[in-house]
Design a protein around this motif. Structure first.
Motif, PDB file in Angstrom:
ATOM      1  N   TYR A  61      40.698  28.896  38.027  1.00  0.00           N
ATOM      2  CA  TYR A  61      40.487  30.060  37.900  1.00  0.00           C
ATOM      3  C   TYR A  61      40.979  30.738  38.831  1.00  0.00           C
ATOM      4  CZ  TYR A  61      36.270  27.176  35.934  1.00  0.00           C
ATOM      5  OH  TYR A  61      35.201  26.720  35.272  1.00  0.00           O
ATOM      6  N   VAL A  62      41.361  32.460  37.954  1.00  0.00           N
ATOM      7  CA  VAL A  62      41.609  33.301  38.783  1.00  0.00           C
ATOM      8  C   VAL A  62      40.902  34.571  38.418  1.00  0.00           C
ATOM      9  CG1 VAL A  62      44.485  34.967  38.463  1.00  0.00           C
ATOM     10  CG2 VAL A  62      44.201  32.074  37.769  1.00  0.00           C
ATOM     11  N   ARG A  63      41.691  35.122  39.621  1.00  0.00           N
ATOM     12  CA  ARG A  63      40.923  36.542  39.496  1.00  0.00           C
ATOM     13  C   ARG A  63      42.195  37.646  39.308  1.00  0.00           C
ATOM     14  NH1 ARG A  63      35.467  37.282  42.095  1.00  0.00           N
ATOM     15  NH2 ARG A  63      34.882  36.611  40.981  1.00  0.00           N
ATOM     16  N   LEU A  64      42.210  38.077  38.399  1.00  0.00           N
ATOM     17  CA  LEU A  64      43.708  39.527  38.809  1.00  0.00           C
ATOM     18  C   LEU A  64      43.285  40.517  39.293  1.00  0.00           C
ATOM     19  CD1 LEU A  64      45.264  38.639  35.257  1.00  0.00           C
ATOM     20  CD2 LEU A  64      45.299  37.825  37.350  1.00  0.00           C
ATOM     21  N   ASP A  65      44.278  41.348  40.196  1.00  0.00           N
ATOM     22  CA  ASP A  65      43.179  42.495  40.544  1.00  0.00           C
ATOM     23  C   ASP A  65      43.699  43.251  39.802  1.00  0.00           C
ATOM     24  OD1 ASP A  65      43.005  42.090  43.494  1.00  0.00           O
ATOM     25  OD2 ASP A  65      45.170  42.301  43.987  1.00  0.00           O
ATOM     26  N   PHE A  66      45.245  43.698  38.954  1.00  0.00           N
ATOM     27  CA  PHE A  66      45.723  44.208  37.912  1.00  0.00           C
ATOM     28  C   PHE A  66      46.464  43.952  36.874  1.00  0.00           C
ATOM     29  CE2 PHE A  66      47.810  48.257  35.818  1.00  0.00           C
ATOM     30  CZ  PHE A  66      46.811  48.222  35.215  1.00  0.00           C
ATOM     31  N   ALA A  67      46.477  43.707  35.231  1.00  0.00           N
ATOM     32  CA  ALA A  67      47.492  43.503  35.126  1.00  0.00           C
ATOM     33  C   ALA A  67      47.691  44.711  33.820  1.00  0.00           C
ATOM     34  CB  ALA A  67      47.030  42.597  34.029  1.00  0.00           C
ATOM     35  N   MET A  68      49.178  44.556  32.811  1.00  0.00           N
ATOM     36  CA  MET A  68      49.474  45.407  31.517  1.00  0.00           C
ATOM     37  C   MET A  68      50.519  44.710  31.131  1.00  0.00           C
ATOM     38  SD  MET A  68      51.058  48.224  33.720  1.00  0.00           S
ATOM     39  CE  MET A  68      53.254  48.442  33.667  1.00  0.00           C
ATOM     40  N   ARG A  69      50.781  45.230  29.893  1.00  0.00           N
ATOM     41  CA  ARG A  69      52.055  45.072  28.882  1.00  0.00           C
ATOM     42  C   ARG A  69      53.058  45.929  29.408  1.00  0.00           C
ATOM     43  NH1 ARG A  69      51.852  39.784  25.670  1.00  0.00           N
ATOM     44  NH2 ARG A  69      49.822  39.541  24.909  1.00  0.00           N
ATOM     45  N   GLU A  70      54.251  46.046  29.365  1.00  0.00           N
ATOM     46  CA  GLU A  70      54.426  47.052  29.331  1.00  0.00           C
ATOM     47  C   GLU A  70      56.626  45.547  29.051  1.00  0.00           C
ATOM     48  OE1 GLU A  70      57.234  47.923  33.146  1.00  0.00           O
ATOM     49  OE2 GLU A  70      56.079  49.576  33.536  1.00  0.00           O
TER      50      GLU A  70
END
Length: 127
Positions: free
Chosen positions: A1-10
């Motif tokens: 299980y993962v809890r990301l702070d923030f993700a986006m595509r660039e």
């Protein structure tokens, strides 16, 4: 299980930001960053080599971008396999994923309980 702070595509790359708030966080977080790449593959179909896990230390205003290689990912897979095997060895019935609370010794010094992730299931009373 993962809890990301923030993700986006660039530009076709998944950039995952992990904010570090520790005053002196000098630990090697490469396994954590590789797990983020595995998560991005499962969640968004991103090739792990097209994921850029990025640590941002808010106290020092420093950025560390991880460029993961297949070797990094394989090392993390092996680490995870070993960790899972170690945990399974502690189970009473590994095939059914059954542990028994009485198989694990509780500490005598309850001051350690304040820092323990398992205190809610270990001892009765408020967590």
């Amino acid at each position: 299980y993962v809890r990301l702070d923030f993700a986006m595509r660039e530009e076709g790359v998944v950039v995952i930001y992990d904010w570090k708030t520790g005053a002196s966080d000098e630990s090697d977080n490469s396994a954590q960053m590789a797990c983020y790449a595995f998560y991005a593959r499962e969640r968004w179909g991103a090739a792990p080599t097209l994921v850029r896990p990025t640590e941002y230390n808010v106290n020092r205003n420093e950025v560390l971008v991880h460029a993961l290689t297949e070797a990094d990912l394989e090392r993390t897979r092996e680490y995870m396999r070993g960790s899972i095997a170690d945990m399974r060895r502690l189970l009473r019935d590994p095939e059914r994923n059954i542990a028994a609370e009485d198989d694990f010794r509780q500490v005598d010094d309850e001051r350690a309980c304040g820092r323990c992730s398992f205190r809610r299931v270990c001892r009765p009373g408020p967590a």
